[in-house]
Design a protein around this motif. Structure first.
Motif, PDB file in Angstrom:
ATOM      1  N   ILE A   1     -50.764  14.461  53.637  1.00 44.76           N
ATOM      2  CA  ILE A   1     -49.297  14.460  53.553  1.00 44.76           C
ATOM      3  C   ILE A   1     -48.867  13.717  52.289  1.00 44.76           C
ATOM      4  N   GLU A   2     -49.476  12.573  52.019  1.00 43.23           N
ATOM      5  CA  GLU A   2     -49.109  11.815  50.816  1.00 43.23           C
ATOM      6  C   GLU A   2     -49.484  12.578  49.547  1.00 43.23           C
ATOM      7  N   LYS A   3     -50.642  13.193  49.540  1.00 45.17           N
ATOM      8  CA  LYS A   3     -51.060  13.981  48.372  1.00 45.17           C
ATOM      9  C   LYS A   3     -50.074  15.129  48.120  1.00 45.17           C
ATOM     10  N   GLY A   4     -49.699  15.826  49.181  1.00 45.04           N
ATOM     11  CA  GLY A   4     -48.729  16.912  49.058  1.00 45.04           C
ATOM     12  C   GLY A   4     -47.366  16.415  48.593  1.00 45.04           C
ATOM     13  N   THR A   5     -46.997  15.226  49.031  1.00 42.26           N
ATOM     14  CA  THR A   5     -45.734  14.627  48.605  1.00 42.26           C
ATOM     15  C   THR A   5     -45.775  14.317  47.113  1.00 42.26           C
TER      16      THR A   5
ATOM     17  N   ILE B   1     -38.060  17.220  54.865  1.00 41.85           N
ATOM     18  CA  ILE B   1     -37.049  16.598  55.720  1.00 41.85           C
ATOM     19  C   ILE B   1     -36.822  15.161  55.255  1.00 41.85           C
ATOM     20  N   ALA B   2     -37.914  14.452  54.982  1.00 40.65           N
ATOM     21  CA  ALA B   2     -37.814  13.063  54.524  1.00 40.65           C
ATOM     22  C   ALA B   2     -37.088  12.960  53.182  1.00 40.65           C
ATOM     23  N   GLN B   3     -37.287  13.946  52.316  1.00 41.95           N
ATOM     24  CA  GLN B   3     -36.585  13.922  51.028  1.00 41.95           C
ATOM     25  C   GLN B   3     -35.074  13.943  51.240  1.00 41.95           C
ATOM     26  N   HIS B   4     -34.598  14.770  52.159  1.00 38.81           N
ATOM     27  CA  HIS B   4     -33.161  14.821  52.441  1.00 38.81           C
ATOM     28  C   HIS B   4     -32.695  13.532  53.113  1.00 38.81           C
ATOM     29  N   ALA B   5     -33.482  13.026  54.032  1.00 41.43           N
ATOM     30  CA  ALA B   5     -33.108  11.808  54.757  1.00 41.43           C
ATOM     31  C   ALA B   5     -33.006  10.594  53.845  1.00 41.43           C
ATOM     32  N   THR B   6     -33.756  10.614  52.750  1.00 40.31           N
ATOM     33  CA  THR B   6     -33.825   9.444  51.870  1.00 40.31           C
ATOM     34  C   THR B   6     -33.101   9.632  50.538  1.00 40.31           C
ATOM     35  N   GLY B   7     -32.436  10.755  50.339  1.00 44.13           N
ATOM     36  CA  GLY B   7     -31.749  10.997  49.074  1.00 44.13           C
ATOM     37  C   GLY B   7     -32.710  11.233  47.923  1.00 44.13           C
ATOM     38  N   CYS B   8     -33.881  11.788  48.229  1.00 43.07           N
ATOM     39  CA  CYS B   8     -34.901  12.101  47.212  1.00 43.07           C
ATOM     40  C   CYS B   8     -35.087  13.608  47.078  1.00 43.07           C
ATOM     41  N   CYS B   9     -34.060  14.369  47.386  1.00 44.16           N
ATOM     42  CA  CYS B   9     -34.177  15.828  47.447  1.00 44.16           C
ATOM     43  C   CYS B   9     -33.859  16.518  46.132  1.00 44.16           C
TER      44      CYS B   9
ATOM     45  N   GLN C   1     -41.988   8.158  40.104  1.00 46.71           N
ATOM     46  CA  GLN C   1     -42.679   9.088  40.993  1.00 46.71           C
ATOM     47  C   GLN C   1     -43.398   8.341  42.113  1.00 46.71           C
ATOM     48  N   PHE C   2     -44.031   7.211  41.779  1.00 45.12           N
ATOM     49  CA  PHE C   2     -44.667   6.383  42.817  1.00 45.12           C
ATOM     50  C   PHE C   2     -43.620   5.888  43.809  1.00 45.12           C
ATOM     51  N   TYR C   3     -42.494   5.428  43.288  1.00 43.99           N
ATOM     52  CA  TYR C   3     -41.416   4.900  44.130  1.00 43.99           C
ATOM     53  C   TYR C   3     -40.907   5.969  45.100  1.00 43.99           C
ATOM     54  N   ILE C   4     -40.617   7.160  44.588  1.00 50.34           N
ATOM     55  CA  ILE C   4     -40.095   8.236  45.433  1.00 50.34           C
ATOM     56  C   ILE C   4     -41.108   8.609  46.513  1.00 50.34           C
TER      57      ILE C   4
ATOM     58  N   VAL D   1     -40.997   5.899  49.174  1.00 56.12           N
ATOM     59  CA  VAL D   1     -39.803   6.000  50.020  1.00 56.12           C
ATOM     60  C   VAL D   1     -39.981   7.101  51.062  1.00 56.12           C
ATOM     61  N   ILE D   2     -40.444   8.256  50.621  1.00 58.01           N
ATOM     62  CA  ILE D   2     -40.638   9.394  51.531  1.00 58.01           C
ATOM     63  C   ILE D   2     -41.688   9.062  52.596  1.00 58.01           C
ATOM     64  N   MET D   3     -42.805   8.493  52.164  1.00 54.29           N
ATOM     65  CA  MET D   3     -43.866   8.155  53.115  1.00 54.29           C
ATOM     66  C   MET D   3     -43.402   7.081  54.101  1.00 54.29           C
ATOM     67  N   GLU D   4     -42.630   6.127  53.634  1.00 49.25           N
ATOM     68  CA  GLU D   4     -42.101   5.082  54.534  1.00 49.25           C
ATOM     69  C   GLU D   4     -41.194   5.706  55.589  1.00 49.25           C
ATOM     70  N   TRP D   5     -40.337   6.614  55.175  1.00 46.13           N
ATOM     71  CA  TRP D   5     -39.451   7.274  56.145  1.00 46.13           C
ATOM     72  C   TRP D   5     -40.275   8.050  57.181  1.00 46.13           C
TER      73      TRP D   5
END
Length: 141
Positions: free
Chosen positions: A61-65, A96-104, A126-129, A132-136
């Motif tokens: 999941i993280e690699k795909g992100t 879904i996480a991208q939308h939830a976190t404003g990273c879309c 890119q690391f930060y985004i 954020v997504i993985m944390e959500w």
């Protein structure tokens, strides 16, 4: 041209330093702000999303992100910006996480994270985004 996240396990010294700095950021104030947005706080993981994560595992999941951020958000100009991230469940939970976190999209990255549009994302951004997504995802799994 911006340097994109390495899609392979070996990282250079700069990547390790950037990652370490990003790992030290307290994300709680961001998540508190997101929770106050009716739109951002309406997102959740459904059973299909959770099953997808369970089947693929957190590493994939993280690699795909990371790959998604590098391809869909890192360029300075994105022809379909604002429409590049699907909102449907069961496709790829980080969407879904991208939308939830404003990273879309780049507009949302600017509004929610102060990352200016119109230029390539830095490696650190890119690391930060990704973080954020993985944390959500972890908080909502």
């Amino acid at each position: 041209m911006c340097k994109q996240l390495s899609l392979f396990p070996e990282e250079d010294e700069e990547e390790r330093a950037d990652k370490k700095e990003v790992d030290g950021i307290d994300l709680n104030p961001l998540f508190d702000r997101l929770a106050q947005s009716k739109f951002r706080s309406s997102f959740y993981l459904n059973a299909k999303d959770k099953e997808y994560i369970r089947q693929k595992g957190w590493e994939k999941i993280e690699k795909g992100t990371r790959e998604t951020i590098a391809k869909r958000l890192a360029p300075a100009v994105i022809p379909n910006d604002g429409k590049q991230t699907p909102m449907r469940h069961g496709i790829f939970p980080p969407f879904i996480a991208q939308h939830a976190t404003g990273c879309c999209c780049r507009n949302c990255l600017q509004k929610w994270h102060g990352i200016p549009k119109g230029r390539p994302l830095t490696l650190k951004e890119q690391f930060y985004i990704t973080r954020v997504i993985m944390e959500w995802l972890h908080r909502n799994y």
